[in-house]
Design a protein around this motif. Sequence first.
Motif, PDB file in Angstrom:
ATOM      1  N   THR A 264     122.372  81.222  67.414  1.00  0.00           N
ATOM      2  CA  THR A 264     122.750  81.859  66.146  1.00  0.00           C
ATOM      3  C   THR A 264     124.248  82.138  66.099  1.00  0.00           C
ATOM      4  O   THR A 264     124.869  82.029  65.040  1.00  0.00           O
ATOM      5  CB  THR A 264     121.969  83.173  65.919  1.00  0.00           C
ATOM      6  OG1 THR A 264     122.299  84.121  66.937  1.00  0.00           O
ATOM      7  CG2 THR A 264     120.474  82.920  65.911  1.00  0.00           C
TER       8      THR A 264
ATOM      9  N   ASP B 142     126.665  80.769  63.372  1.00  0.00           N
ATOM     10  CA  ASP B 142     127.407  81.755  62.580  1.00  0.00           C
ATOM     11  C   ASP B 142     128.891  81.414  62.515  1.00  0.00           C
ATOM     12  O   ASP B 142     129.535  81.577  61.465  1.00  0.00           O
ATOM     13  CB  ASP B 142     127.243  83.154  63.182  1.00  0.00           C
ATOM     14  CG  ASP B 142     125.937  83.814  62.791  1.00  0.00           C
ATOM     15  OD1 ASP B 142     125.210  83.240  61.962  1.00  0.00           O
ATOM     16  OD2 ASP B 142     125.642  84.908  63.317  1.00  0.00           O
TER      17      ASP B 142
ATOM     18  N   GLU C 242     120.548  85.185  57.493  1.00  0.00           N
ATOM     19  CA  GLU C 242     121.875  84.566  57.416  1.00  0.00           C
ATOM     20  C   GLU C 242     122.081  83.878  56.074  1.00  0.00           C
ATOM     21  O   GLU C 242     123.157  83.972  55.469  1.00  0.00           O
ATOM     22  CB  GLU C 242     122.040  83.561  58.557  1.00  0.00           C
ATOM     23  CG  GLU C 242     123.418  82.920  58.625  1.00  0.00           C
ATOM     24  CD  GLU C 242     124.525  83.929  58.890  1.00  0.00           C
ATOM     25  OE1 GLU C 242     125.593  83.814  58.250  1.00  0.00           O
ATOM     26  OE2 GLU C 242     124.312  84.831  59.727  1.00  0.00           O
TER      27      GLU C 242
ATOM     28  N   VAL D 167     115.656  85.447  61.262  1.00  0.00           N
ATOM     29  CA  VAL D 167     117.101  85.497  61.503  1.00  0.00           C
ATOM     30  C   VAL D 167     117.832  84.512  60.589  1.00  0.00           C
ATOM     31  O   VAL D 167     118.854  84.849  59.975  1.00  0.00           O
ATOM     32  CB  VAL D 167     117.416  85.194  62.982  1.00  0.00           C
ATOM     33  CG1 VAL D 167     118.912  85.042  63.187  1.00  0.00           C
ATOM     34  CG2 VAL D 167     116.877  86.298  63.878  1.00  0.00           C
TER      35      VAL D 167
ATOM     36  N   ARG E 160     119.955  92.040  74.792  1.00  0.00           N
ATOM     37  CA  ARG E 160     118.568  91.661  74.530  1.00  0.00           C
ATOM     38  C   ARG E 160     117.786  91.507  75.831  1.00  0.00           C
ATOM     39  O   ARG E 160     116.614  91.868  75.907  1.00  0.00           O
ATOM     40  CB  ARG E 160     118.545  90.380  73.694  1.00  0.00           C
ATOM     41  CG  ARG E 160     119.068  90.606  72.281  1.00  0.00           C
ATOM     42  CD  ARG E 160     119.727  89.394  71.678  1.00  0.00           C
ATOM     43  NE  ARG E 160     120.490  89.790  70.483  1.00  0.00           N
ATOM     44  CZ  ARG E 160     121.726  90.278  70.535  1.00  0.00           C
ATOM     45  NH1 ARG E 160     122.354  90.415  71.684  1.00  0.00           N
ATOM     46  NH2 ARG E 160     122.346  90.645  69.421  1.00  0.00           N
TER      47      ARG E 160
ATOM     48  N   LEU F   7     120.722  93.194  57.471  1.00  0.00           N
ATOM     49  CA  LEU F   7     121.095  93.507  58.849  1.00  0.00           C
ATOM     50  C   LEU F   7     119.878  93.493  59.765  1.00  0.00           C
ATOM     51  O   LEU F   7     119.940  93.004  60.900  1.00  0.00           O
ATOM     52  CB  LEU F   7     121.770  94.883  58.928  1.00  0.00           C
ATOM     53  CG  LEU F   7     123.202  94.999  58.426  1.00  0.00           C
ATOM     54  CD1 LEU F   7     123.736  96.389  58.706  1.00  0.00           C
ATOM     55  CD2 LEU F   7     124.109  93.965  59.072  1.00  0.00           C
ATOM     56  N   SER F   8     118.778  94.033  59.259  1.00  0.00           N
ATOM     57  CA  SER F   8     117.563  94.066  60.079  1.00  0.00           C
ATOM     58  C   SER F   8     117.065  92.658  60.365  1.00  0.00           C
ATOM     59  O   SER F   8     116.531  92.384  61.446  1.00  0.00           O
ATOM     60  CB  SER F   8     116.470  94.880  59.385  1.00  0.00           C
ATOM     61  OG  SER F   8     115.980  94.198  58.247  1.00  0.00           O
TER      62      SER F   8
ATOM     63  N   HIS G 284     119.757  83.650  70.641  1.00  0.00           N
ATOM     64  CA  HIS G 284     120.920  84.446  70.235  1.00  0.00           C
ATOM     65  C   HIS G 284     122.193  83.611  70.295  1.00  0.00           C
ATOM     66  O   HIS G 284     123.019  83.632  69.369  1.00  0.00           O
ATOM     67  CB  HIS G 284     121.041  85.670  71.139  1.00  0.00           C
ATOM     68  CG  HIS G 284     122.268  86.495  70.881  1.00  0.00           C
ATOM     69  ND1 HIS G 284     122.563  87.021  69.638  1.00  0.00           N
ATOM     70  CD2 HIS G 284     123.282  86.873  71.706  1.00  0.00           C
ATOM     71  CE1 HIS G 284     123.702  87.687  69.710  1.00  0.00           C
ATOM     72  NE2 HIS G 284     124.154  87.605  70.941  1.00  0.00           N
TER      73      HIS G 284
ATOM     74  N   LYS H 234     119.040  89.861  60.471  1.00  0.00           N
ATOM     75  CA  LYS H 234     120.012  89.109  61.270  1.00  0.00           C
ATOM     76  C   LYS H 234     120.140  89.643  62.693  1.00  0.00           C
ATOM     77  O   LYS H 234     120.325  88.882  63.636  1.00  0.00           O
ATOM     78  CB  LYS H 234     121.390  89.157  60.599  1.00  0.00           C
ATOM     79  CG  LYS H 234     121.567  88.211  59.435  1.00  0.00           C
ATOM     80  CD  LYS H 234     122.886  88.428  58.734  1.00  0.00           C
ATOM     81  CE  LYS H 234     124.065  88.492  59.680  1.00  0.00           C
ATOM     82  NZ  LYS H 234     124.313  87.240  60.422  1.00  0.00           N
ATOM     83  N   THR H 235     120.085  90.949  62.860  1.00  0.00           N
ATOM     84  CA  THR H 235     120.376  91.564  64.149  1.00  0.00           C
ATOM     85  C   THR H 235     119.163  92.234  64.782  1.00  0.00           C
ATOM     86  O   THR H 235     118.835  91.987  65.944  1.00  0.00           O
ATOM     87  CB  THR H 235     121.511  92.605  63.996  1.00  0.00           C
ATOM     88  OG1 THR H 235     122.648  91.969  63.406  1.00  0.00           O
ATOM     89  CG2 THR H 235     121.893  93.186  65.350  1.00  0.00           C
TER      90      THR H 235
END
Length: 209
Positions: free
Chosen positions: A91, A95, A157, A153, A59, A178-179, A88, A181-182
């Motif tokens: 998260t 996670d 999740e 984000v 990133r 996915l878009s 990040h 979360k990531t």
Amino acid sequence: MLAEKTNPVSPPDWQTLCEPVQPFLDEVTGRLQSAVEAFDPEIATFVQYALASQGKQLRSVLVALSGRAAGGLNAQHVQAAVIIEMVHLATLVHDDVVDGAEVRRRRPTLAANWGNKVSVLAGDCLFAEALKLASTFPSPDVCRMLSQTSKVVCTGEIRQTLQRGNFQLSRAEYLEMLSMKTAALFALACELGARLSSADDEPTQAALR
């Protein structure tokens, strides 16, 4: 006639790819370390442990590359990269709690060592510090963008958690999660990199394509 054999060309490794922006990444790493050391000593222990599992700083690379493409880098780009890396990292810590993960990058997770309660609160501290740093920018846009992305984000999740075990999930729904979360943090890195280099909206939009 037999075709002449050619030796396949090996792709460059990550370190080689990052050479043009390595000084920028080094500065981001130093600023992250300084930010961690500014935490309460007891909390800093946990955050430092999580930071030691930091990955490739992808990133931060995106912030640097989009900033250079849009006009050049400045001190605000370093600050933006630090903020995004903090979010990040937060998260990832959260996670690991949600997933019950015991190992990340071949090391015990924060939760495995100190429990879920400490891990959740350490992640919260990282989120809070990122927002505090974002509030130091002259424009409120950075703080607004960071808050919105963090919300996306976290929503991704939650949606993933609710859909666990759902084998009827469509491809479109899966890619959308996915878009969220990531890809959301990747997009923020590109957008901030371009926005902090140019007041013109065109380079910012180009960075998001």
